[in-house]
Design a protein around this motif. Sequence first.
Motif, PDB file in Angstrom:
ATOM      1  N   VAL A 160      -2.813 -12.519  -3.018  1.00  0.00           N
ATOM      2  CA  VAL A 160      -2.223 -13.502  -3.055  1.00  0.00           C
ATOM      3  C   VAL A 160      -2.050 -15.026  -1.497  1.00  0.00           C
ATOM      4  O   VAL A 160      -1.952 -13.853  -0.361  1.00  0.00           O
ATOM      5  CB  VAL A 160      -0.780 -13.576  -3.698  1.00  0.00           C
ATOM      6  N   GLY A 161      -1.877 -15.454  -1.414  1.00  0.00           N
ATOM      7  CA  GLY A 161      -2.400 -16.319  -0.568  1.00  0.00           C
ATOM      8  C   GLY A 161      -1.000 -16.922   0.187  1.00  0.00           C
ATOM      9  O   GLY A 161      -1.193 -17.106   1.080  1.00  0.00           O
ATOM     10  N   CYS A 162      -0.155 -15.950  -0.354  1.00  0.00           N
ATOM     11  CA  CYS A 162       1.399 -16.424  -0.366  1.00  0.00           C
ATOM     12  C   CYS A 162       1.433 -15.047   0.878  1.00  0.00           C
ATOM     13  O   CYS A 162       2.577 -15.282   2.489  1.00  0.00           O
ATOM     14  CB  CYS A 162       2.611 -16.105  -0.633  1.00  0.00           C
ATOM     15  N   HIS A 163       1.283 -14.265   1.260  1.00  0.00           N
ATOM     16  CA  HIS A 163       0.730 -12.709   2.319  1.00  0.00           C
ATOM     17  C   HIS A 163       0.175 -12.769   1.976  1.00  0.00           C
ATOM     18  O   HIS A 163      -1.008 -12.452   1.080  1.00  0.00           O
ATOM     19  CB  HIS A 163       2.284 -12.509   1.640  1.00  0.00           C
ATOM     20  N   ALA A 164       0.037 -10.766   3.255  1.00  0.00           N
ATOM     21  CA  ALA A 164      -1.599 -10.197   3.137  1.00  0.00           C
ATOM     22  C   ALA A 164      -1.146  -9.394   1.501  1.00  0.00           C
ATOM     23  O   ALA A 164       0.024  -9.606   1.253  1.00  0.00           O
ATOM     24  CB  ALA A 164      -1.439  -9.016   3.857  1.00  0.00           C
ATOM     25  N   PRO A 165      -2.901  -8.621   1.063  1.00  0.00           N
ATOM     26  CA  PRO A 165      -2.457  -8.226  -0.321  1.00  0.00           C
ATOM     27  C   PRO A 165      -1.503  -6.694  -0.206  1.00  0.00           C
ATOM     28  O   PRO A 165      -1.388  -5.847   1.246  1.00  0.00           O
ATOM     29  CB  PRO A 165      -3.755  -7.594  -0.616  1.00  0.00           C
ATOM     30  N   LYS A 166      -0.870  -6.625  -1.097  1.00  0.00           N
ATOM     31  CA  LYS A 166      -0.109  -5.868  -1.306  1.00  0.00           C
ATOM     32  C   LYS A 166      -0.538  -4.798  -2.831  1.00  0.00           C
ATOM     33  O   LYS A 166      -0.731  -4.973  -3.643  1.00  0.00           O
ATOM     34  CB  LYS A 166       1.733  -6.141  -1.399  1.00  0.00           C
ATOM     35  N   LYS A 167       0.453  -3.367  -2.078  1.00  0.00           N
ATOM     36  CA  LYS A 167       0.366  -2.654  -3.042  1.00  0.00           C
ATOM     37  C   LYS A 167       1.433  -1.979  -3.268  1.00  0.00           C
ATOM     38  O   LYS A 167       2.281  -2.304  -2.803  1.00  0.00           O
ATOM     39  CB  LYS A 167      -0.720  -1.338  -3.178  1.00  0.00           C
ATOM     40  N   TYR A 168       2.391  -1.611  -4.750  1.00  0.00           N
ATOM     41  CA  TYR A 168       3.385  -0.763  -5.295  1.00  0.00           C
ATOM     42  C   TYR A 168       2.569   0.459  -6.487  1.00  0.00           C
ATOM     43  O   TYR A 168       2.052   0.001  -7.170  1.00  0.00           O
ATOM     44  CB  TYR A 168       4.533  -1.671  -5.445  1.00  0.00           C
ATOM     45  N   ASP A 169       3.627   1.094  -6.237  1.00  0.00           N
ATOM     46  CA  ASP A 169       3.736   2.146  -6.503  1.00  0.00           C
ATOM     47  C   ASP A 169       5.207   2.754  -7.385  1.00  0.00           C
ATOM     48  O   ASP A 169       6.024   2.999  -6.102  1.00  0.00           O
ATOM     49  CB  ASP A 169       2.770   3.601  -6.658  1.00  0.00           C
TER      50      ASP A 169
ATOM     51  N   GLN B 124       5.922   5.896  -8.204  1.00  0.00           N
ATOM     52  CA  GLN B 124       5.964   7.669  -7.983  1.00  0.00           C
ATOM     53  C   GLN B 124       4.866   7.264  -6.485  1.00  0.00           C
ATOM     54  O   GLN B 124       5.941   8.111  -5.965  1.00  0.00           O
ATOM     55  CB  GLN B 124       4.606   7.820  -8.930  1.00  0.00           C
ATOM     56  N   ASN B 125       4.418   6.753  -6.023  1.00  0.00           N
ATOM     57  CA  ASN B 125       4.260   7.066  -4.638  1.00  0.00           C
ATOM     58  C   ASN B 125       4.979   6.017  -4.245  1.00  0.00           C
ATOM     59  O   ASN B 125       3.948   5.045  -3.471  1.00  0.00           O
ATOM     60  CB  ASN B 125       3.130   7.800  -4.305  1.00  0.00           C
ATOM     61  N   PRO B 126       5.342   5.056  -3.090  1.00  0.00           N
ATOM     62  CA  PRO B 126       6.281   3.865  -2.724  1.00  0.00           C
ATOM     63  C   PRO B 126       5.128   4.523  -1.746  1.00  0.00           C
ATOM     64  O   PRO B 126       4.153   4.912  -0.650  1.00  0.00           O
ATOM     65  CB  PRO B 126       7.263   4.721  -2.495  1.00  0.00           C
ATOM     66  N   GLN B 127       4.167   2.739  -1.777  1.00  0.00           N
ATOM     67  CA  GLN B 127       3.513   2.165  -0.580  1.00  0.00           C
ATOM     68  C   GLN B 127       4.095   1.889   0.909  1.00  0.00           C
ATOM     69  O   GLN B 127       3.463   1.174   1.831  1.00  0.00           O
ATOM     70  CB  GLN B 127       2.385   1.063  -1.715  1.00  0.00           C
ATOM     71  N   ALA B 128       4.959   1.368   0.627  1.00  0.00           N
ATOM     72  CA  ALA B 128       5.844   1.385   1.903  1.00  0.00           C
ATOM     73  C   ALA B 128       6.731   1.593   2.050  1.00  0.00           C
ATOM     74  O   ALA B 128       7.285   2.960   1.548  1.00  0.00           O
ATOM     75  CB  ALA B 128       6.405  -0.454   1.548  1.00  0.00           C
ATOM     76  N   ALA B 129       6.920   1.580   3.582  1.00  0.00           N
ATOM     77  CA  ALA B 129       8.456   2.991   4.202  1.00  0.00           C
ATOM     78  C   ALA B 129       9.380   2.219   3.224  1.00  0.00           C
ATOM     79  O   ALA B 129       9.532   0.599   3.523  1.00  0.00           O
ATOM     80  CB  ALA B 129       8.157   2.638   5.775  1.00  0.00           C
ATOM     81  N   GLU B 130      10.192   3.336   2.751  1.00  0.00           N
ATOM     82  CA  GLU B 130      11.915   2.705   2.128  1.00  0.00           C
ATOM     83  C   GLU B 130      12.909   2.254   3.368  1.00  0.00           C
ATOM     84  O   GLU B 130      13.055   3.118   4.325  1.00  0.00           O
ATOM     85  CB  GLU B 130      12.087   4.214   2.003  1.00  0.00           C
TER      86      GLU B 130
ATOM     87  N   LEU C 277      -3.785 -10.115  -9.849  1.00  0.00           N
ATOM     88  CA  LEU C 277      -2.555  -8.856 -10.261  1.00  0.00           C
ATOM     89  C   LEU C 277      -3.793  -7.974 -10.464  1.00  0.00           C
ATOM     90  O   LEU C 277      -4.473  -7.947 -11.726  1.00  0.00           O
ATOM     91  CB  LEU C 277      -1.786  -8.796 -11.405  1.00  0.00           C
ATOM     92  N   THR C 278      -3.792  -6.582 -10.262  1.00  0.00           N
ATOM     93  CA  THR C 278      -4.639  -5.209 -10.743  1.00  0.00           C
ATOM     94  C   THR C 278      -3.269  -4.631 -10.759  1.00  0.00           C
ATOM     95  O   THR C 278      -2.428  -4.340 -10.468  1.00  0.00           O
ATOM     96  CB  THR C 278      -5.317  -4.647  -9.660  1.00  0.00           C
ATOM     97  N   LYS C 279      -3.496  -4.122 -12.457  1.00  0.00           N
ATOM     98  CA  LYS C 279      -2.488  -3.648 -12.675  1.00  0.00           C
ATOM     99  C   LYS C 279      -3.549  -1.393 -12.813  1.00  0.00           C
ATOM    100  O   LYS C 279      -3.977  -1.308 -13.352  1.00  0.00           O
ATOM    101  CB  LYS C 279      -1.867  -3.422 -14.110  1.00  0.00           C
ATOM    102  N   THR C 280      -2.673  -1.139 -12.597  1.00  0.00           N
ATOM    103  CA  THR C 280      -2.600   1.136 -12.422  1.00  0.00           C
ATOM    104  C   THR C 280      -0.749   0.973 -13.715  1.00  0.00           C
ATOM    105  O   THR C 280      -0.261   0.353 -13.461  1.00  0.00           O
ATOM    106  CB  THR C 280      -2.586   1.652 -11.441  1.00  0.00           C
ATOM    107  N   LEU C 281      -1.148   2.371 -14.017  1.00  0.00           N
ATOM    108  CA  LEU C 281      -0.437   3.215 -14.954  1.00  0.00           C
ATOM    109  C   LEU C 281       1.101   3.108 -14.200  1.00  0.00           C
ATOM    110  O   LEU C 281       2.063   2.836 -14.453  1.00  0.00           O
ATOM    111  CB  LEU C 281      -1.269   4.767 -15.011  1.00  0.00           C
TER     112      LEU C 281
END
Length: 560
Positions: free
Chosen positions: A543-552, A554-560, A532-536
């Motif tokens: 993780v081995g369960c799925h491809a690397p993912k990011k979340y934010d 304020q600025n969504p990283q995946a299509a809403e 896990l990498t944390k940002t503000l």
Amino acid sequence: MKKQATICGYRTVIVLGLFVVLSNFSGVEAAEPVITVVSPPDRVWVERAEIDLAGLIRGPAETVKITGAGKVKVEKGGVFGTVVSLDRGLNRLKVRAGDDALELSVFYSDDPRKNPPPPEFKRLYSHYEPESRPCDQCHRLNGDQYDFGRLLPARSNCSECHDDIGGAKHVHGPVGAGVCVSCHSPHGSFNRAFVVKAGGELCTSCHQDRHDEFGRENVHPPLADGCADCHHPHESENRYQLIYEGDSLASLCFGCHDQEMTMGESRHPPVEEGDCLACHLPHSSDNRALLTATMEGGALCFECHDYLKEDFEKEYLHAPVEDSCTECHDPHSGAARPLLREPVAELCAGCHRDYTPEVYEAIDTAKTEHPPVAQGECVICHRPHSSDNAALLADKMTTLCVSCHDALGETLAANENLHGPVEDGDCAACHQVHGSPFDKLLARFYPVEFYSVYEQNRYALCFECHDQDIARSRRSETQTDFRDGSNNLHYFHVNNDKGRTCTACHDPHASSQAKHIRDEVPFGAWSYPINLTKTLTGGGCVVGCHAPKKYDRQNPQAAE
């Protein structure tokens, strides 16, 4: 009862019913004989057909006439004595010398139940074969008068008949010296075996240093009858002339006390050695049960077990300890070591089923048992006497738990991010330590599977502290920080037909990563790493369960 008469300057005291004869003579020669009967007293009854009659005359007399004996010679010093034969029933014995005469009433009955004596008559015990002996055997003759106030240490020839006395290892002093009259009256006595004093009073007339031992608050019952219940008055193979035939003093005690109390599985060492006097005084004590010291505060026990004192001085004291060690330990022998009255589990339950019923409800209904509890070993976790920890725990809870759960101990030591209850040292916040209806001794339900349908009651353990709405809505701006924009990622992971349980990603005890994220995800026989990498405003997850993912947020990283 006394009759006094003054005759020619003599004061004669005829003692009726007593054995001390006092005669105070003026030294003036009596014109007529004056008689004093030493034995028997007036108005006594006996069970034997013969009795020794002895007396004293002051004044001119060569003989004295006695009923049933005829004339009896008066010896030097004015003394006389003879054996008188008695008829059954009342005998009136007249003693006459010159013009002076006395009459004594003696009742003889060889069967007092069929032929009872008059109620005012007192029982006289005398030698079963009475014999008149010279007075100077026991009394000192000074000039022409006897000193009856003090006995001579005269050796007797009792062994001519009592040849069974003598030869034992420990012989009573007067017996060894042959001075039987130290204890037995040759004239007879109101006491059995014609001893000069009754019971312990006879013994303490010589053993004065022991007198204080008989006057304490609690007196050994045999002392009420004298010392002869425990001490042989003549001789014994044992010290202090104690009466027992076994290997130890205990065999004497078992003459009255039940030996069964010493036959338990665990025996007190003094009991094994037969040394009852290690804890009990033989005569009397100011403490109950004739103990050598009080049981309050364990004073008696600490006389030997002083090395245990520190075990009783901690902040929390076990309630029975404040009362007495014998609440839990049998002082003689116990059903279990160390001298416990019952095996540990039964002993604890004897009180705690009432004091802590919730504990025993958990034990009795447990589907998952804690091994120490199931094995009846309460003292693995609890100290029996005192502790610096609440509930008498043997150590701080986390330290105590990892003493058995050593793998968990290594995890806690290696990771700085501790789950709140673990950091507080409160394992019992999540685990029901005596027994639980749930897996892993959990205090409330939690699914043990990797996948589980999301229902609030299936996460009752977690929601006892955490917000139960954390995965309720697909979209939220407030329910959780684990969001990509307004997309609730907790909902995404948990709230579906094949939802992951909390422990798929979070370690319930400790982790090297923030938010208690596990170092690896257990999945069947495999483990997949989590990074896990944390940002503000979010973070990223590899993780081995799925491809690397990011979340934010304020600025969504995946299509809403």
